[in-house]
Design a protein around this motif. Sequence first.
Motif, short mmCIF file in Angstrom:
data_model
loop_
_atom_site.label_atom_id
_atom_site.label_comp_id
_atom_site.label_asym_id
_atom_site.label_seq_id
_atom_site.Cartn_x
_atom_site.Cartn_y
_atom_site.Cartn_z
N HIS A 132 0.85 -1.19 0.00
CA HIS A 132 0.00 0.00 0.00
C HIS A 132 0.88 1.24 0.00
N LEU A 167 0.37 5.96 3.41
CA LEU A 167 -0.70 6.79 3.95
C LEU A 167 -1.20 6.29 5.30
N GLY A 168 -0.67 5.17 5.76
CA GLY A 168 -1.08 4.61 7.05
C GLY A 168 -2.09 3.49 6.88
N GLY A 174 -4.45 2.61 8.89
CA GLY A 174 -5.80 3.02 9.25
C GLY A 174 -6.54 3.62 8.07
N ARG A 175 -5.89 4.50 7.35
CA ARG A 175 -6.52 5.14 6.20
C ARG A 175 -6.73 4.16 5.05
N MET A 176 -5.81 3.24 4.87
CA MET A 176 -5.88 2.30 3.76
C MET A 176 -6.70 1.06 4.08
N TYR A 177 -7.11 0.88 5.33
CA TYR A 177 -7.73 -0.37 5.75
C TYR A 177 -8.91 -0.81 4.88
N ARG A 210 -9.67 -0.48 1.74
CA ARG A 210 -9.24 -1.05 0.47
C ARG A 210 -8.44 -2.33 0.69
N GLU A 240 2.71 -2.07 8.12
CA GLU A 240 2.84 -0.62 8.02
C GLU A 240 4.22 -0.26 7.47
N SER A 299 5.18 5.76 8.63
CA SER A 299 3.77 5.96 8.30
C SER A 299 2.88 5.49 9.45
N GLY A 300 1.61 5.91 9.39
CA GLY A 300 0.65 5.46 10.37
C GLY A 300 1.07 5.78 11.79
N THR A 352 -7.80 6.73 -8.99
CA THR A 352 -8.68 5.94 -8.14
C THR A 352 -9.79 5.25 -8.93
#
Length: 261
Positions: A47, A50-51, A53-56, A58, A78, A82-83, A229
């Motif tokens: 991934h 972006l972390g 949490g933010r990517m979870y 997807r 991670e 990041s994150g 996206t």
Amino acid sequence: MHFSSEQRLDGDVVERAFTLGEIPGILWTPAAVSPVSAPAPLILIGHPPLGLGRMYPRLAGRARHYVAEYGFAAATIELPGSGERPRWAAAEQARSDLRRALEGGGPVGDEIVDALVLPMVDRAVPEWQAALDELLALPGIGGPVGYEGGVISIGIRLAVVEPRIVAAGFFAGSLVPAAMFEEARRVTVPLHVLLQWDDEGNDRQAALDLFDAFGSREKTLHANLGGHTGVPQFELDTGARFFARHLRADRATSGTASPTA
């Protein structure tokens, strides 16, 4: 590797959060595993920085499809800086320089790309390999291993140095240092590459040049209209079938359910 939580998703997938030293990660496995079950092949899901949490959403959507429909295990970790991981001053400076270059409307110089990507590759790849050591030692998980998504330069380096990875799926949408083109020529595993034709943040010609540079005898490029996206939903199953061919031949024609990501 320390597991900190566990939950069942949709009845067919078990999701477990873990830490490996200071590195957070997530593992998804089939819920129905018996002592006589064959070990599940593993897909490492990359991934962008972006972390988790933010990517979870997807990441979990992709993982659940791979696990529920194809019987794979899937995992992610991670990235450095990041994150919730400690801030990394050099990476923060490189991201700031990139933002200024983009806001100024000018080209992103090679020195910015190198500073942003190469140190991340140098740090992240050994961490992925350490995670792979631990994951393959768990009951119910075995080889072969695939890698998909994330920062394409990390995937390139992993495909070169990690012999346990036998197939890779790349997203052609991140800045690539010139030095990585030489590494790309050393990639020999089968590749499935996605390219968004109208990606506003991606140099299309550079992506095509990188695809041409890959040394793999089997490499497929899927180009779709749309921005960064706008990857079509059907590409999730297309990628899963690619991994099924190389990781699990007995499931190569299964997995007909609609993608969940």
